[in-house]
Design a protein around this motif. Sequence first.
Motif, mmCIF file in Angstrom:
data_model
loop_
_atom_site.group_PDB
_atom_site.id
_atom_site.type_symbol
_atom_site.label_atom_id
_atom_site.label_comp_id
_atom_site.label_asym_id
_atom_site.label_seq_id
_atom_site.Cartn_x
_atom_site.Cartn_y
_atom_site.Cartn_z
ATOM 1 N N GLY A 193 36.113 3.307 19.348
ATOM 2 C CA GLY A 193 35.192 3.678 18.278
ATOM 3 C C GLY A 193 34.367 2.527 17.755
ATOM 4 O O GLY A 193 33.369 2.729 17.061
ATOM 5 N N LYS A 194 34.777 1.310 18.064
ATOM 6 C CA LYS A 194 33.981 0.153 17.647
ATOM 7 C C LYS A 194 32.774 -0.041 18.562
ATOM 8 O O LYS A 194 31.742 -0.557 18.147
ATOM 9 C CB LYS A 194 34.847 -1.106 17.640
ATOM 10 N N GLN A 195 32.917 0.363 19.811
ATOM 11 C CA GLN A 195 31.829 0.203 20.779
ATOM 12 C C GLN A 195 30.979 1.461 20.900
ATOM 13 O O GLN A 195 29.765 1.378 21.074
ATOM 14 C CB GLN A 195 32.393 -0.164 22.150
ATOM 15 N N PHE A 196 31.618 2.630 20.794
ATOM 16 C CA PHE A 196 30.900 3.894 20.963
ATOM 17 C C PHE A 196 30.818 4.630 19.626
ATOM 18 O O PHE A 196 31.804 4.731 18.903
ATOM 19 C CB PHE A 196 31.585 4.759 22.023
ATOM 20 N N MET A 207 27.005 1.220 21.459
ATOM 21 C CA MET A 207 26.267 0.417 20.488
ATOM 22 C C MET A 207 25.696 -0.863 21.096
ATOM 23 O O MET A 207 24.753 -1.445 20.560
ATOM 24 C CB MET A 207 27.173 0.078 19.305
ATOM 25 N N GLU A 208 26.257 -1.282 22.209
ATOM 26 C CA GLU A 208 25.770 -2.487 22.869
ATOM 27 C C GLU A 208 24.574 -2.204 23.768
ATOM 28 O O GLU A 208 24.006 -3.128 24.361
ATOM 29 C CB GLU A 208 26.906 -3.123 23.684
ATOM 30 N N MET A 209 24.211 -0.919 23.891
ATOM 31 C CA MET A 209 23.122 -0.522 24.788
ATOM 32 C C MET A 209 21.911 0.018 24.032
ATOM 33 O O MET A 209 21.045 0.664 24.619
ATOM 34 C CB MET A 209 23.619 0.545 25.773
ATOM 35 N N ILE A 210 21.846 -0.229 22.717
ATOM 36 C CA ILE A 210 20.702 0.223 21.929
ATOM 37 C C ILE A 210 19.548 -0.765 22.090
ATOM 38 O O ILE A 210 19.726 -1.975 21.950
ATOM 39 C CB ILE A 210 21.076 0.346 20.441
ATOM 40 N N LEU A 240 23.663 2.774 10.399
ATOM 41 C CA LEU A 240 23.034 1.545 9.887
ATOM 42 C C LEU A 240 24.079 0.560 9.371
ATOM 43 O O LEU A 240 23.891 -0.663 9.444
ATOM 44 C CB LEU A 240 22.016 1.894 8.795
ATOM 45 N N GLY A 241 25.182 1.110 8.850
ATOM 46 C CA GLY A 241 26.244 0.259 8.349
ATOM 47 C C GLY A 241 26.875 -0.599 9.425
ATOM 48 O O GLY A 241 27.453 -1.655 9.150
ATOM 49 N N ARG A 242 26.766 -0.176 10.690
ATOM 50 C CA ARG A 242 27.297 -0.951 11.801
ATOM 51 C C ARG A 242 26.557 -2.290 11.964
ATOM 52 O O ARG A 242 27.070 -3.207 12.598
ATOM 53 C CB ARG A 242 27.183 -0.159 13.094
ATOM 54 N N PHE A 243 25.345 -2.384 11.413
ATOM 55 C CA PHE A 243 24.531 -3.573 11.621
ATOM 56 C C PHE A 243 24.540 -4.499 10.409
ATOM 57 O O PHE A 243 23.847 -5.515 10.392
ATOM 58 C CB PHE A 243 23.094 -3.167 11.958
ATOM 59 N N ASN A 244 25.336 -4.123 9.399
ATOM 60 C CA ASN A 244 25.423 -4.968 8.197
ATOM 61 C C ASN A 244 26.551 -5.987 8.355
ATOM 62 O O ASN A 244 27.559 -5.721 8.971
ATOM 63 C CB ASN A 244 25.702 -4.105 6.962
#
Length: 244
Positions: A193-196, A207-210, A240-244
Motif C-alpha cells: 500500500g505504500k507503493q500502490f 506511485m513511482e510511475m506517475i 496529495l497527502g502522499r507527496f507531503n
Amino acid sequence: MINTLIVDDESHCINRLLHLIDRKPGIFNIVATCKSVDDALKVADNNSLDLVFLDIEIKDKTGFDFLRQVEHTNFKTIFTTAFDNYAIKAFKFSAFDYLMKPIDFDEFNETIVRLKEEIQSKGHDGHVQQLFENIEHEQPKLLTIPTVEGFETVLVADIVHLEANGNYTYIHTKDKKQIANRPIKFYENLLDGKQFFKCHKSHLINMEMIKTFYKGKQAYVIMTNGNQVPLAVRRKNRFLGRFN
C-alpha cells in the motif's frame, strides 16, 4: 471440541470441508458455514471460535476484510485457497496454515494433527495482527498471470497501473497490457500500500510511475507509459497527502 467457522462463497468448497471434517469425528463443532463476510462477522461476534477455515476471495470481499473487521480474533486461521502463488508465503508467516483447493485429505489430516497440539495455546490475537504486518512487508517481486497455454510473469517493479474489468484485471506495464483472471481487489490486498494507491474504484496506480498530475474537478494522472488514469474526488486529498 474445536468451535469452527467455515467461510467460503462456493457451496462445493464448503461441502468438501464438511466431508473431510466428518472423517475426523469428535474433533470439530461446526458453529456455522457462511458464504459472505458480513454473515461471518455476525457469527464471529456472537460466538466463541477456536478456528476459522477462511477463503481468500469471498464474492466482492476477501478473507482479509473479515479479519480486519472481526471484533475478537481469539482463533486460529486456516486459509483455503486456489491461489498457489506469491501470496502464500506471506500467509504462512502467521496464519496457522493454508490448504490448497481442491483440499487433499492427507494435507488436511497433517494440518489437523498440528492444530490439535496447538489449539489450547493462548494469545491468538497476535497471530492476526502479525499476519497483516507480514503481508505488508512481504510484497512479491514477481506476479504470475495464468494464461490458456500456461502462465506469464511480470515484475512488480515494472507495473505502471492496474485496471479493473469485472472479475478480471488489466495489468499495464511500460510497453504492454496483460489480463489476469483475478479481480482488482485481490491485487489491492496483495501489493504494498505504500507503493500502490487505489486512486479510483477501478484503478490501482504505482506511485513511482506517475509522470504528471492534473488537478481540477475531474482530476487525473498521466503515467510513465502515457496512460491517463482518473483520480476520484474522494481520494484526491489522500493522494496529495502522499507527496507531503
